[in-house]
Design an enzyme around this catalytic site. Structure first.
Site, PDB file in Angstrom:
ATOM      1  N   CYS A  10      75.265  22.060  78.070  1.00  0.00           N
ATOM      2  CA  CYS A  10      74.490  22.844  78.005  1.00  0.00           C
ATOM      3  C   CYS A  10      73.141  22.166  78.281  1.00  0.00           C
ATOM      4  O   CYS A  10      71.850  22.749  79.499  1.00  0.00           O
ATOM      5  CB  CYS A  10      74.528  24.023  78.100  1.00  0.00           C
ATOM      6  SG  CYS A  10      76.580  24.668  77.834  1.00  0.00           S
ATOM      7  N   CYS A  48      76.096  24.857  73.038  1.00  0.00           N
ATOM      8  CA  CYS A  48      76.143  23.706  73.810  1.00  0.00           C
ATOM      9  C   CYS A  48      75.630  22.408  74.052  1.00  0.00           C
ATOM     10  O   CYS A  48      74.450  22.900  74.600  1.00  0.00           O
ATOM     11  CB  CYS A  48      77.646  24.317  74.968  1.00  0.00           C
ATOM     12  SG  CYS A  48      78.072  23.092  76.458  1.00  0.00           S
TER      13      CYS A  48
END
Length: 448
Positions: free
Chosen positions: A53, A50
Site C-alpha cells: 500500500c 501494508c
C-alpha cells in the site's frame, strides 16, 4: 535575511503543491456510502501497515492528478480498510491494497499492473458505457490503430445483442466493446449473416459461432488475447482464468524457434485455437519452478493451466511438422504428462522453491547467506547444548517438601526444631561407639 525569506518562500510553495496533490485524492470515511451514489469513484482500500500500500501511494496520487487534469468524471479516493472494516467488507475487500471502481450499484475490481497508465486506462474504460458506438469508417480505423483486439457487434436488436451487452458489462475490466453497422467495415470484411459478433486481431477477423464456440462469455474471454503474445506473471494469471491449455516458448533472444511458434499460431489457428494460446516467456525461472529442474533455453513446453500439468517434447523441435505433431500428441493423450496440482507435487514445489531461494542467496552474497542462516542455527544449537548438559539437582529439597505435605503449621515448626536440635547434638551414641570401635588397633581387637 534574504536566505531566510527564500527558504520560507520555497517552504510555502512546497506546502501548496503538496496540498494540491493531496486534493486529487480524497480521504474517505464511513459517510462515503451515502455520498457516492451519483458519482463514479476509483477507490484504493489500504492498510497503514501494508508495504504494498505504501508503494502504491505515490502512484495513486499521480492517478488522481491525471484523471483530474484530463477532465475525467471519475473521482479518486482512498479508504483505510482497517479503520472502516465494516465498509471494506461490504465492498468485498479481502486483501490490501484493493482497487475498485464503483459505478452505481456495480463494483469492478482492478487486477492489472499497478502503474499510473494502466490504472488510468482502466478507470476511463470502465467509467464509460459498456458498449461504445462506431459511427464511421474513420472512427473504426482509428480504434483499430489504438487496440490490438477489438470486439464489435453488428446488427439490430436481437437476443444476441442482449447477451453481448451482458458480456460487455462483465468483461469491460479487460477490454473495450463496440457496436457498428456493416457499412463502417472495409470491403474486405464479409460477414456470413447478421447479427454477428466479430473480433478483429492478428491482422484478421473472426466471427463468433454460437454452435461451435459454446457461450459468448467464454469465447470473448479467450479471444481477448492476441494469437501470439509475450507471457509474464500477470498474463499467466489471466490465462489461467480462461481454463484453457496454452503453449509457452521460453526464450532469451530471437531465434528460428521464435518464428516457428508464430507460424504455427497463425497457420493452425482454426485447428488449435479452441485449446491453445501461443506465446513466449523471457527467462526460465517460472518454468524451472514448475518442473523442479533446469530447463534449457530456448525450449518448448505446453502447460495445462487448469491442473498445472506440463508436457515436454521427447526430442528437440526444429521443424513446424515436429511442433504440430507434439501439439497433436497432447490433444490425443499420447504425450506423457508431468507435474500436476496434487498435494505431493505442491509440497515438492514448495521445497524446491525454498532450496532455490537459499542457493540464490548464497550465490549472490555468501557472507549474507551465512549470517541469515548461520545465526539462527547457532542460537538453536546453543539452546540444545544448554538443555542437554544442564546439571540436575539431587532432589533432596523436593523430598523434604513432599514429607512436609499434609502437616500443619505447628507440626512443620516442631519438625524444623527437631532437625536443628539433632544437628547441634551431633551424631548419636551408637554411631559414636561404632566409630570408636572402628578406630581400635588390631591388637586391641584381638584382646577383646
Amino acid at each position: 535575511m534574504a536566505e531566510v525569506k527564500a527558504s520560507l518562500f520555497y517552504g510555502v510553495v512546497a506546502a501548496v503543491l503538496s496540498s494540491a496533490v493531496l486534493a486529487f485524492v480524497e480521504d474517505l470515511d464511513d459517510t462515503f456510502k451515502e455520498t457516492r451514489v451519483n458519482d463514479v469513484w476509483l477507490v484504493d482500500f489500504y492498510a497503514p501497515w501494508c508495504g504494498y500500500c505504501k508503494k502504491l501511494e505515490p502512484v495513486w496520487h499521480d492517478v488522481g492528478a491525471e484523471l483530474k487534469s484530463s477532465g475525467s468524471p471519475v473521482r479518486v479516493g482512498k479508504m483505510d480498510a482497517t479503520a472502516y472494516s465494516g465498509m471494506a467488507s461490504e465492498f468485498g475487500v479481502r486483501g490490501y491494497p484493493t482497487i475498485k471502481l464503483l459505478k452505481g450499484d456495480l463494483a469492478y475490481n482492478y487486477k492489472g499492473p499497478r502503474t499510473k497508465d494502466d490504472i488510468v486506462e482502466f478507470a476511463n474504460r470502465v467509467a464509460g458505457p459498456a458498449v461504445r458506438a462506431l459511427p464511421s469508417k474513420q472512427m473504426f480505423e482509428h480504434m483499430m490503430k489504438r487496440h490490438d483486439v477489438l470486439f464489435v457487434y453488428v446488427g439490430g436488436e436481437s437476443p444476441l445483442k442482449e447477451k453481448y451487452n451482458d458480456v460487455a458489462s462483465e468483461l469491460i475490466v479487460y477490454t473495450y466493446f463496440f457496436s457498428a453497422s456493416e457499412e463502417v467495415f472495409p470491403e474486405s470484411v464479409t460477414l456470413p449473416e447478421l447479427p454477428a459478433v466479430v473480433v478483429f486481431k492478428d491482422g484478421g477477423y473472426f466471427t463468433y459461432d454460437e454452435y461451435e464456440d459454446s457461450s459468448l462469455s467464454s469465447w470473448v474471454n479467450k479471444e481477448r488475447f492476441q494469437g501470439y503474445l509475450q507471457i509474464d506473471g500477470f498474463t499467466l494469471y489471466e490465462l489461467g482464468e480462461t481454463g484453457g491449455v496454452y503453449i509457452q516458448f521460453v526464450i532469451h533472444n530471437i531465434s528460428f524457434s521464435y518464428t516457428l511458434i508464430q507460424r504455427v499460431a497463425k497457420e493452425y489457428r482454426e485447428h488449435f485455437n479452441r485449446d491453445f494460446q501461443f506465446g513466449h516467456m523471457d527467462g526460465n525461472d517460472y518454468i524451472n519452478s514448475l518442473i523442479m529442474g533446469e530447463v534449457s533455453v530456448p525450449s518448448v513446453i505446453i502447460l495445462n493451466t487448469s491442473n498445472e500439468q506440463y508436457f515436454l517434447p521427447s526430442e528437440p523441435i526444429e521443424t513446424m511438422e515436429q511442433l504440430v505433431q507434439f501439439i497433436n500428441g497432447v490433444l490425443n493423450g499420447s504425450a506423457q504428462a508431468y507435474g500436476g496440482d496434487g498435494v505431493i507435487q505442491r509440497i515438492k514445489r514448495v521445497a524446491f522453491d525454498a532450496r532455490s531461494t537459499i542457493m540464490s542467496v548464497f550465490r549472490s552474497s555468501p557472507l549474507l547467506g551465512c549470517f541469515l542462516f548461520g545465526l539462527p542455527l547457532g542460537v538453536i544449537s546453543l539452546m540444545c547444548y544448554g538443555i542437554c548438559t544442564a546439571e540436575s539437582d539431587d532432589g533432596s529439597d523436593d523430598i523434604d517438601a513432599l514429607k512436609r505435605e499434609g502437616l500443619t503449621d505447628e507440626e512443620e515448626e516442631e519438625e524444623e526444631d527437631r532437625q536443628c536440635a539433632a544437628e547441634l547434638e551431633g551424631p548419636e551414641e551408637g554411631e559414636n561407639e561404632e566409630d570408636d570401635a572402628g578406630e581400635k588397633d588390631p591388637e586391641e581387637k584381638k584382646t577383646d
